[in-house]
Structures are given as structure tokens and as C-alpha cells.
Motif scaffolding. Structure first.
Motif, PDB file in Angstrom:
ATOM      1  N   LEU A   1       0.808  -1.218   0.000  1.00 49.33           N
ATOM      2  CA  LEU A   1       0.000   0.000   0.000  1.00 49.33           C
ATOM      3  C   LEU A   1       0.844   1.272   0.000  1.00 49.33           C
ATOM      4  O   LEU A   1       0.546   2.216  -0.751  1.00 49.33           O
ATOM      5  CB  LEU A   1      -0.962  -0.014   1.185  1.00 49.33           C
ATOM      6  CG  LEU A   1      -2.185  -0.918   1.038  1.00 49.33           C
ATOM      7  CD1 LEU A   1      -2.993  -0.936   2.323  1.00 49.33           C
ATOM      8  CD2 LEU A   1      -3.058  -0.475  -0.122  1.00 49.33           C
ATOM      9  N   PRO A   2       1.902   1.372   0.820  1.00 50.58           N
ATOM     10  CA  PRO A   2       2.747   2.564   0.735  1.00 50.58           C
ATOM     11  C   PRO A   2       3.348   2.779  -0.655  1.00 50.58           C
ATOM     12  O   PRO A   2       3.446   3.920  -1.119  1.00 50.58           O
ATOM     13  CB  PRO A   2       3.844   2.291   1.786  1.00 50.58           C
ATOM     14  CG  PRO A   2       3.183   1.407   2.782  1.00 50.58           C
ATOM     15  CD  PRO A   2       2.280   0.511   1.961  1.00 50.58           C
ATOM     16  N   SER A   3       3.732   1.688  -1.323  1.00 45.89           N
ATOM     17  CA  SER A   3       4.278   1.818  -2.682  1.00 45.89           C
ATOM     18  C   SER A   3       3.243   2.385  -3.632  1.00 45.89           C
ATOM     19  O   SER A   3       3.530   3.294  -4.433  1.00 45.89           O
ATOM     20  CB  SER A   3       4.752   0.446  -3.193  1.00 45.89           C
ATOM     21  OG  SER A   3       5.785  -0.068  -2.393  1.00 45.89           O
ATOM     22  N   LEU A   4       1.998   1.859  -3.556  1.00 47.19           N
ATOM     23  CA  LEU A   4       0.931   2.345  -4.420  1.00 47.19           C
ATOM     24  C   LEU A   4       0.648   3.819  -4.167  1.00 47.19           C
ATOM     25  O   LEU A   4       0.476   4.606  -5.111  1.00 47.19           O
ATOM     26  CB  LEU A   4      -0.345   1.514  -4.196  1.00 47.19           C
ATOM     27  CG  LEU A   4      -1.594   1.989  -4.939  1.00 47.19           C
ATOM     28  CD1 LEU A   4      -1.376   1.983  -6.446  1.00 47.19           C
ATOM     29  CD2 LEU A   4      -2.794   1.114  -4.569  1.00 47.19           C
ATOM     30  N   ILE A   5       0.596   4.209  -2.916  1.00 44.54           N
ATOM     31  CA  ILE A   5       0.287   5.598  -2.577  1.00 44.54           C
ATOM     32  C   ILE A   5       1.382   6.539  -3.072  1.00 44.54           C
ATOM     33  O   ILE A   5       1.103   7.600  -3.640  1.00 44.54           O
ATOM     34  CB  ILE A   5       0.085   5.744  -1.060  1.00 44.54           C
ATOM     35  CG1 ILE A   5      -1.234   5.094  -0.655  1.00 44.54           C
ATOM     36  CG2 ILE A   5       0.098   7.212  -0.637  1.00 44.54           C
ATOM     37  CD1 ILE A   5      -1.469   5.058   0.827  1.00 44.54           C
TER      38      ILE A   5
ATOM     39  N   SER B   1       6.171   0.790  -8.631  1.00 53.39           N
ATOM     40  CA  SER B   1       4.939   0.652  -9.410  1.00 53.39           C
ATOM     41  C   SER B   1       4.537  -0.813  -9.521  1.00 53.39           C
ATOM     42  O   SER B   1       3.354  -1.159  -9.402  1.00 53.39           O
ATOM     43  CB  SER B   1       5.124   1.246 -10.812  1.00 53.39           C
ATOM     44  OG  SER B   1       5.412   2.625 -10.743  1.00 53.39           O
ATOM     45  N   LEU B   2       5.502  -1.680  -9.756  1.00 60.53           N
ATOM     46  CA  LEU B   2       5.213  -3.107  -9.862  1.00 60.53           C
ATOM     47  C   LEU B   2       4.684  -3.666  -8.544  1.00 60.53           C
ATOM     48  O   LEU B   2       3.736  -4.456  -8.520  1.00 60.53           O
ATOM     49  CB  LEU B   2       6.481  -3.872 -10.279  1.00 60.53           C
ATOM     50  CG  LEU B   2       7.003  -3.583 -11.697  1.00 60.53           C
ATOM     51  CD1 LEU B   2       8.335  -4.284 -11.932  1.00 60.53           C
ATOM     52  CD2 LEU B   2       5.973  -4.015 -12.736  1.00 60.53           C
ATOM     53  N   VAL B   3       5.272  -3.226  -7.444  1.00 63.37           N
ATOM     54  CA  VAL B   3       4.798  -3.667  -6.134  1.00 63.37           C
ATOM     55  C   VAL B   3       3.396  -3.133  -5.873  1.00 63.37           C
ATOM     56  O   VAL B   3       2.515  -3.838  -5.369  1.00 63.37           O
ATOM     57  CB  VAL B   3       5.764  -3.209  -5.024  1.00 63.37           C
ATOM     58  CG1 VAL B   3       5.173  -3.488  -3.644  1.00 63.37           C
ATOM     59  CG2 VAL B   3       7.108  -3.911  -5.167  1.00 63.37           C
ATOM     60  N   GLY B   4       3.152  -1.861  -6.245  1.00 60.86           N
ATOM     61  CA  GLY B   4       1.845  -1.246  -6.020  1.00 60.86           C
ATOM     62  C   GLY B   4       0.722  -1.942  -6.765  1.00 60.86           C
ATOM     63  O   GLY B   4      -0.425  -1.947  -6.305  1.00 60.86           O
ATOM     64  N   GLU B   5       1.045  -2.566  -7.916  1.00 60.91           N
ATOM     65  CA  GLU B   5       0.015  -3.278  -8.680  1.00 60.91           C
ATOM     66  C   GLU B   5      -0.509  -4.513  -7.941  1.00 60.91           C
ATOM     67  O   GLU B   5      -1.562  -5.054  -8.298  1.00 60.91           O
ATOM     68  CB  GLU B   5       0.573  -3.681 -10.044  1.00 60.91           C
ATOM     69  CG  GLU B   5       0.803  -2.496 -10.981  1.00 60.91           C
ATOM     70  CD  GLU B   5       1.396  -2.910 -12.307  1.00 60.91           C
ATOM     71  OE1 GLU B   5       1.617  -4.136 -12.507  1.00 60.91           O
ATOM     72  OE2 GLU B   5       1.645  -2.032 -13.156  1.00 60.91           O
TER      73      GLU B   5
END
Length: 303
Positions: free
Chosen positions: A44-48, A192-196
């Protein structure tokens, strides 16, 4: 229509994966805790961050957005208090009020917006996540403490907010965007890849937590919570933000995020602050399942 139906099937499918993984013993409590930690501290932190670091936040974080969120949130708190005030059990009364407005923004709202509505709506959803979290958590603690007369450490609650990795990532993204700081592609691409992974991980976690104990069913109370959370709240958001004349990205993200089901964290708050924990679990179950249909409707309407 086809895209919305696809999202609907995907949402159902990933929830089913979570339920199946728990039923087969593949996702026991220990593994679920580890997956939850991965989502909360990394995904979630990566996506944000990737959703906010390069956005024109000055145009997204407007007075209309802040005012609209406060209007919808506190109108729902007041209406929930009026509807549930006569419930004889104080431990259920507080939980019913809290679960009528406390939204699952991190595990469902933000990932669904990111997967469905585009980058500007996602950036707004990230701002909403921080704004609403900073508001609804203190209100939830206050409601439960007031109704159940529980003792709580204000310092501990403040410490949890300040050290929340989701809010830290949001603050970092806002600072980078506000000052126009560059972020190397070598950093952005893996984030970005982690956020997906946010949406599938969130849906599996929610599915694995869905359990029903028929012995504590209170149909009237639960139906009221579902109606307020999934019908009244997005309708209030629709009317409020239409009146305020915000742009389409802000309108879409606000209505969809505020139409999310009750947050799983309300079960934790109920347990810690003298609420009826079993009743809280039932309402999380009911609103999450019902939100599969209401989310599909919102995707169609906001498309």
C-alpha cells in the motif's frame, strides 16, 4: 459495461480465493498476519507514493475536497447516532455507529480506484485515504470510548497515526510532488510493480477474514449499518460533491472511496475499546459482501 462486469467478476474471484485459502488451511492466522504486514508496510505505501509523487496536488487537494469529506463524514456520524441511539446494548450501539461511517479505504478503496479509474482519480484517492484516516480514527475512538466508557491512551493513538507507513508514504509523495523533486526511474519502476499487487492482495486478505457466526446475528442493526455505509454514504458524497462542482477525478474518487464497506480495523477497535467484537465481525462480513454489488453499481455509474 464489459469492463465493469470484468471488475465485478475479478473482485468476486479474488474474494473467493481468500475464502478458499482459509478453508483449505493455506492461509492460516500466522500466514494471514504476514501477508497483512506485507500489504500494510510495503504494497500500500508503494501504491500511494507512485500515485502522488508526480501529480499536481495543488489542484487536487482543494478546499472543496476537504469540506466535502467533512460534510459527508460527520453527516453520516450524526445520522448513525440518531438511528442507533436506542439500542439497549451499549457495546453494540457504539459499534453500529462506528461501522456506519468507518470506511475500508486502504485495502479496498484505493486499490480499486487505481485498477479502474485512472491516475488522477488514484492520486485523489491517495489524498482521501490520508485525510479520512486522520479524521475517522479519532472519531471512532471517541465514539467507542464515550459509549462504552473505556479507558484509552491518547498518546498511543497519536503514536499509531504518526508511525502509520501508509500516511508516511502519502506525506513523502506530497512533499516530492509539491516541490517538484525528481525520482529516478530505477526507484519508481519497482515501486509501481509492487503497487500493482495492492488489489489482489487486499481482496485475498478480506476474503480470508470473512466469517459468519449466526448466533450473534442482529438483522435490524446489521441492515441499518449496511444501508448507511453502502447506500447513504455514497449518495451523500454524490450530492455533496456535485453541489461543490469539483472536477471529474475528485468527484469519482470521492464518491467511490466513501462508498466502500466497513473497515476491518473497526473489529480491532471494538475489541480494544469495549465494543461487541463478534457483532463488529458480522458487520464487516455483511458490508464487504454487499459491497461487491454496490461497487459494481458505482463503477457503472462513475465509469
Amino acid at each position: 459495461m464489459d469492463a465493469a462486469a470484468g471488475r465485478f467478476v475479478y473482485l468476486l474471484g479474488m474474494l473467493a480465493v481468500g475464502v478458499g485459502a482459509r478453508s483449505l488451511g493455506l492461509l492460516d492466522e500466522h500466514r494471514r498476519d504476514r501477508l497483512n504486514a506485507l500489504a500494510f508496510y510495503v504494497v500500500l505505501p508503494s501504491l500511494i507514493f507512485v500515485s502522488t509523487y508526480d501529480r499536481a496536488l495543488a489542484t487536487l487537494l482543494s478546499p472543496e475536497l476537504v469540506f466535502g469529506v467533512f460534510v459527508v463524514l460527520f453527516a453520516t456520524v450524526g445520522l448513525a447516532w440518531l438511528i442507533h441511539r436506542r439500542r439497549s446494548r451499549t457495546d453494540r450501539r457504539g459499534v453500529a455507529v462506528v461501522q456506519s461511517y468507518h470506511s475500508n479505504l486502504g485495502y479496498l478503496g484505493l486499490p480499486l480506484v487505481a485498477a479502474t479509474f485512472g491516475p488522477d482519480a488514484t492520486a485523489t484517492a491517495g489524498l482521501l485515504l490520508g485525510l479520512v484516516t486522520l479524521t475517522q480514527v479519532p472519531v471512532t475512538v471517541w465514539v467507542l470510548v464515550t459509549v462504552a466508557d473505556a479507558e484509552v491512551s491518547v498518546l498511543d493513538q497519536v503514536r499509531e497515526l504518526v508511525t502509520n507507513p501508509v500516511l508516511i508514504a502519502l506525506a513523502l509523495g506530497i512533499v516530492v510532488a509539491w516541490f517538484g523533486l525528481g525520482v529516478p526511474a530505477a526507484v519508481v519502476t519497482p515501486l509501481s510493480l509492487v503497487g500493482e499487487l495492492a488489489l489482489p492482495v487486499a481482496l485475498i486478505l478480506v476474503g480470508s477474514a470473512l466469517e459468519l457466526d449466526q448466533s450473534i446475528v442482529d438483522p435490524t442493526a446489521t441492515a441499518s449499518v449496511v444501508a448507511l455505509k453502502l447506500c447513504w454514504m455514497p449518495l451523500a458524497a454524490w450530492l455533496t460533491f456535485s453541489t461543490l462542482g469539483v472536477d471529474s477525478a475528485v468527484f469519482t474518487a470521492s464518491v467511490f472511496m466513501l462508498g466502500m464497506p466497513t473497515a476491518v480495523s473497526t473489529f480491532v477497535y471494538a475489541t480494544e475499546l469495549g465494543g461487541d467484537a463478534e457483532f463488529a465481525s458480522l458487520n464487516v462480513f455483511a458490508t464487504t459482501l454487499a459491497s461487491v454489488g454496490t461497487s459494481f453499481v458505482l463503477i457503472l455509474l462513475l465509469g
